[in-house]
Motif scaffolding. Structure first.
Motif, mmCIF file in Angstrom:
data_model
loop_
_atom_site.group_PDB
_atom_site.id
_atom_site.type_symbol
_atom_site.label_atom_id
_atom_site.label_comp_id
_atom_site.label_asym_id
_atom_site.label_seq_id
_atom_site.Cartn_x
_atom_site.Cartn_y
_atom_site.Cartn_z
ATOM 1 N N MET A 1 16.513 4.541 5.273
ATOM 2 C CA MET A 1 17.350 3.513 5.887
ATOM 3 C C MET A 1 17.119 3.474 7.389
ATOM 4 S SD MET A 1 21.514 3.185 5.984
ATOM 5 C CE MET A 1 21.701 2.544 4.334
ATOM 6 N N LYS A 2 17.032 2.249 7.953
ATOM 7 C CA LYS A 2 16.886 2.102 9.383
ATOM 8 C C LYS A 2 18.211 2.390 10.060
ATOM 9 C CE LYS A 2 13.340 -1.479 8.870
ATOM 10 N NZ LYS A 2 12.973 -2.881 9.180
ATOM 11 N N ASN A 3 18.189 2.494 11.409
ATOM 12 C CA ASN A 3 19.414 2.744 12.145
ATOM 13 C C ASN A 3 20.395 1.601 11.929
ATOM 14 O OD1 ASN A 3 18.469 5.154 13.244
ATOM 15 N ND2 ASN A 3 17.457 4.093 14.922
ATOM 16 N N LEU A 4 21.617 1.934 11.540
ATOM 17 C CA LEU A 4 22.649 0.942 11.260
ATOM 18 C C LEU A 4 23.784 1.138 12.243
ATOM 19 C CD1 LEU A 4 23.249 -1.346 9.235
ATOM 20 C CD2 LEU A 4 24.431 0.340 7.816
ATOM 21 N N ASP A 5 24.051 0.108 13.040
ATOM 22 C CA ASP A 5 25.084 0.151 14.070
ATOM 23 C C ASP A 5 26.133 -0.897 13.739
ATOM 24 O OD1 ASP A 5 26.471 0.721 16.368
ATOM 25 O OD2 ASP A 5 25.205 -0.524 17.658
ATOM 26 N N ILE A 6 27.352 -0.453 13.422
ATOM 27 C CA ILE A 6 28.416 -1.353 12.977
ATOM 28 C C ILE A 6 29.468 -1.476 14.073
ATOM 29 C CG2 ILE A 6 30.160 -1.751 11.206
ATOM 30 C CD1 ILE A 6 28.455 0.039 9.352
ATOM 31 N N LYS A 7 29.835 -2.732 14.398
ATOM 32 C CA LYS A 7 30.778 -2.976 15.492
ATOM 33 C C LYS A 7 31.779 -4.061 15.108
ATOM 34 C CE LYS A 7 27.389 -1.859 19.090
ATOM 35 N NZ LYS A 7 26.660 -2.356 20.284
ATOM 36 N N ASN A 8 32.881 -4.089 15.890
ATOM 37 C CA ASN A 8 33.874 -5.143 15.762
ATOM 38 C C ASN A 8 33.740 -6.041 16.983
ATOM 39 O OD1 ASN A 8 36.377 -6.666 16.014
ATOM 40 N ND2 ASN A 8 37.274 -5.278 14.524
ATOM 41 N N ASP A 9 33.398 -7.318 16.757
ATOM 42 C CA ASP A 9 33.198 -8.281 17.839
ATOM 43 C C ASP A 9 34.332 -9.298 17.805
ATOM 44 O OD1 ASP A 9 32.259 -9.943 19.815
ATOM 45 O OD2 ASP A 9 30.599 -10.760 18.635
ATOM 46 N N ASN A 10 35.419 -8.980 18.549
ATOM 47 C CA ASN A 10 36.597 -9.867 18.576
ATOM 48 C C ASN A 10 37.103 -10.198 17.177
ATOM 49 O OD1 ASN A 10 36.759 -10.129 21.444
ATOM 50 N ND2 ASN A 10 35.032 -11.549 21.379
ATOM 51 N N GLY A 11 37.163 -9.194 16.333
ATOM 52 C CA GLY A 11 37.702 -9.354 14.988
ATOM 53 C C GLY A 11 36.662 -9.619 13.923
ATOM 54 N N ILE A 12 35.435 -9.918 14.321
ATOM 55 C CA ILE A 12 34.367 -10.203 13.365
ATOM 56 C C ILE A 12 33.492 -8.963 13.210
ATOM 57 C CG2 ILE A 12 32.421 -11.691 12.780
ATOM 58 C CD1 ILE A 12 35.106 -13.115 12.867
#
Length: 194
Positions: A1-12
């Motif tokens: 698996m490649k690097n996975l970066d999960i974020k919250n962008d103003n609720g999305i």
């Protein structure tokens, strides 16, 4: 698996794989609003639970919890539910949507007992529950219809797949081959969809 970066962008919810947003083409993502986690993890409790279960939870799983708080997301102005839509043989259906209900946190004091109980129940030994285990294969990330959607470490201890544990029927069904695929399968369904 490649690097996975999960974020919250103003609720999305956003998930970047080596800099590319993999969720940008998911039509449901813009309708689903998440509240980021407002507390820090109890890291010592997490380490204790990982040791007790003989697993190492992937870092992207924690990023996901921080981004969406593990809580039930909101669908502003719409009546329906958020779930994971996938193609798997379940109850005679080739396609199934797992609705989001209750979630589990990795630093919960009771998570080890709950996981062991579910594992033994699936193994057909509900009356022989013990904390003395060498390795756990399933780690629940949310419940749906009283059953469990889980990280499945049975084939890969580093990058688990996702499986659905039917507690009542004592059966395990594959859902997606990775957490990445789980994110891609997030969907919104109207109340009358099922």
């Amino acid at each position: 698996m490649k690097n996975l970066d999960i974020k919250n962008d103003n609720g999305i919810l956003r998930a970047f794989e080596d800099g590319t947003d993999i969720l940008i083409d998911n039509p449901s993502i813009a309708d689903i609003h998440w509240t980021p986690m407002s507390r820090n993890f109890n890291t010592s409790q997490i380490k204790a639970n990982e040791k007790a279960l003989n697993i190492q939870l992937p870092s992207y799983y924690f990023d996901w919890l921080l981004a969406c708080n593990g809580s039930k997301p909101k669908i502003p102005g719409k009546e329906g539910f958020v779930g994971v839509h996938c193609k798997t043989r379940l109850g005679g259906k080739s396609e199934f949507t797992f609705p989001w209900e209750k979630y589990f946190t990795p630093d919960d004091d009771n998570i080890v007992s709950e996981i062991i109980e579910a594992q033994y129940f699936l193994d057909g030994q509900p009356d022989e529950i013990t904390r003395e285990v060498k390795s756990i294969q399933l780690f629940p990330i949310w419940s749906c219809n009283g059953n469990l959607l889980c990280l499945d470490f049975s084939t890969n201890r580093i990058h688990p797949s996702i499986s659905y544990a039917d507690i009542e029927d004592e059966k395990l069904f594959p859902v997606t081959d990775s957490f990445r695929s789980l994110l891609l399968a997030l969907t919104f369904k109207h109340e009358n969809a099922y």
